[in-house]
Scaffold this active site. Structure first.
Site, PDB file in Angstrom:
ATOM      1  CG  ASP A  38     -19.511  -4.939  -0.267  1.00  0.00           C
ATOM      2  OD1 ASP A  38     -18.747  -4.411  -1.110  1.00  0.00           O
ATOM      3  OD2 ASP A  38     -20.141  -5.987  -0.497  1.00  0.00           O
ATOM      4  CE1 TYR A 131      -5.187  -2.401  -9.076  1.00  0.00           C
ATOM      5  CE2 TYR A 131      -3.859  -1.077 -10.576  1.00  0.00           C
ATOM      6  CZ  TYR A 131      -4.299  -1.359  -9.299  1.00  0.00           C
ATOM      7  OH  TYR A 131      -3.845  -0.606  -8.247  1.00  0.00           O
TER       8      TYR A 131
END
Length: 231
Positions: A38, A131
Site C-alpha cells: 500500500d 487528478y
C-alpha cells in the site's frame, strides 16, 4: 512496463495493493518477485525497499507507478475526502517511494527513479482537478528531488502519458458506441492520430532506467503523441 524492464535485463519486483495482481504479473516474467504494498503507508514502503535491497543486494531502478482514477468533479464540488484519496495515492505514494528508494540508493551512489505524471498537467481539463493537481505536484517533486540528489549519482525523471485505453480509464463508458466515440475524440487530439499504449510508456521507462539516459535528470517525458507541446 514490468515485462519491458525484465526484457532489458532487470530482476523485477512487482508491487501492488492486490497481492494476487502482483503475483499474476510476476508469474509471467522471468527473474521476478511479487509483493503486496500500500503506497499510502510510508512505513510499509520503506520496509519493502529495505527487504528487496536486502534480498537482491541493491535497487538500481525504482518506478512509482501506482494510480487510481480521478473523480469527475469540478473543484467547487469535490470534497476534501475525495481530494485526499487521489492525492494520497498519487503524490504521497510517489513521495514515499522516492524516500524509500533514496534510502537504499544513496549509500551506493547511483540509481534511477521514474515517477508517473500525466498529460493532465498540460491540458488543464475541467472536472479532473484533483487528478491533475496531484500529477502536477509529482512533476515538481521530480524536479526538486533531481536537484537535491544528483550529487549522489541518482537521477529522477517522470513520464507524462496521454490517455491510455484501459478498464480503469474506460470503466464508466459502458456503451460500446459511446466508448468508441470517446476513443476517436482522443485520436483526433493527437497529430499522430493514435492513442497512447502501455508499450509506449514502457519504452520511455526503460530509457530513463538505462544508461542511454545517463545525462538526463529532472525531466518529464511527454508520451502523448503531440497532444501538448510545451517548451
Amino acid at each position: 512496463m514490468s515485462t519491458a524492464l525484465a526484457e532489458a535485463g532487470a530482476h523485477v519486483v512487482c508491487a501492488d495493493l492486490s497481492a494476487e495482481a502482483a503475483s499474476a504479473v510476476a508469474s509471467a516474467i522471468p527473474k521476478s518477485d511479487a509483493i503486496q504494498l500500500d503506497v499510502t503507508d510510508p512505513m510499509a514502503v520503506t520496509e519493502a525497499a529495505d527487504a528487496v535491497a536486502g534480498r537482491l543486494g541493491r535497487i538500481d531502478v525504482w518506478c512509482n507507478l501506482a494510480g487510481i482514477a480521478g473523480t469527475s468533479q469540478r473543484v467547487s464540488d469535490i470534497t476534501d475526502e475525495a481530494f485526499e484519496r487521489i492525492f494520497n495515492v498519487h503524490f504521497r505514494g510517489t513521495l514515499h517511494g522516492c524516500r524509500a528508494a533514496l534510502g537504499v540508493m544513496r549509500p551506493r551512489g547511483r540509481g534511477a527513479i521514474v515517477n508517473m505524471s500525466s498529460e493532465a498537467i498540460d491540458i488543464h481539463p475541467a472536472t479532473v482537478g484533483s487528478y491533475a493537481v496531484s500529477k502536477a505536484a509529482i512533476g515538481m517533486l521530480t524536479r526538486v528531488l533531481a536537484a537535491e540528489v544528483g550529487t549522489h549519482g541518482i537521477r529522477v525523471n517522470a513520464v507524462a502519458p496521454s490517455f491510455v485505453p484501459s478498464e480503469l480509464s474506460l470503466g464508466h463508458h459502458t456503451d460500446e458506441a459511446e466508448r468508441e466515440s470517446y476513443l476517436q475524440w482522443w485520436r483526433r487530439k493527437s497529430p499522430l492520430g493514435d492513442l497512447c499504449a502501455a508499450d509506449d510508456i514502457a519504452a520511455q521507462i526503460v530509457y530513463l532506467a538505462s544508461s542511454a539516459s545517463q545525462f538526463v535528470t529532472g525531466q518529464t517525458l511527454r508520451t502523448n503523441g503531440g497532444i501538448s507541446m510545451p517548451w
